[in-house]
Design a protein around this motif. Sequence first.
Motif, PDB file in Angstrom:
ATOM      1  N   LEU A 111       0.773  -1.287   0.096  1.00 21.59           N
ATOM      2  CA  LEU A 111      -0.011   0.156   0.173  1.00 21.59           C
ATOM      3  C   LEU A 111       0.816   1.087  -0.004  1.00 21.59           C
ATOM      4  N   LEU A 112       1.972   1.121   0.621  1.00 23.63           N
ATOM      5  CA  LEU A 112       2.860   2.368   0.900  1.00 23.63           C
ATOM      6  C   LEU A 112       3.527   2.854  -0.752  1.00 23.63           C
ATOM      7  N   CYS A 113       3.535   1.587  -1.458  1.00 25.29           N
ATOM      8  CA  CYS A 113       4.493   1.831  -2.765  1.00 25.29           C
ATOM      9  C   CYS A 113       3.575   2.618  -3.564  1.00 25.29           C
ATOM     10  N   ILE A 114       2.212   2.646  -3.300  1.00 22.18           N
ATOM     11  CA  ILE A 114       1.426   3.551  -4.366  1.00 22.18           C
ATOM     12  C   ILE A 114       1.521   5.099  -4.303  1.00 22.18           C
ATOM     13  N   PRO A 115       1.772   5.500  -2.870  1.00 23.21           N
ATOM     14  CA  PRO A 115       2.249   7.053  -3.079  1.00 23.21           C
ATOM     15  C   PRO A 115       3.514   7.116  -3.548  1.00 23.21           C
TER      16      PRO A 115
END
Length: 132
Positions: A111-115
């Motif tokens: 999920l952190l990789c999205i931003p």
Amino acid sequence: MQTTFRKYIIIFGIGAITYSLIEVLVRQYTHWTMTLTGGAVFCTLYYINTHMKSRNLLLRCLIGSAVITAYEFAVGLVVNYFLHMGVWDYSNQFMNVLGQICLKFSVLWFLLCIPVTGLIYLLRNKLDRIIV
């Protein structure tokens, strides 16, 4: 070559500072080894996203999550398992490996990789203009 080196020094610094700030906000503290790991991870994610920019976002996030989890496992083995520094312990988490990585945090890394992917896109454009 010098341009690339300068670019990656800046990227390392951004990753080191940003990851440390996230840890301080979430855990109220960080460790110097996590600062170095955050910088190395961000450099790797920058490289991956730069060379896979035409690939699907979900694929890049899945690869990013695997990369972060691999760094976490390698650093965890050194600092926690062998040097007994006690930086983190996931042994009480579901599906953990030697208390160094677990499914919950691998999903969070995804999920952190999205931003982070968006940030890398902005950085790539900005750095290409200012570093010559």
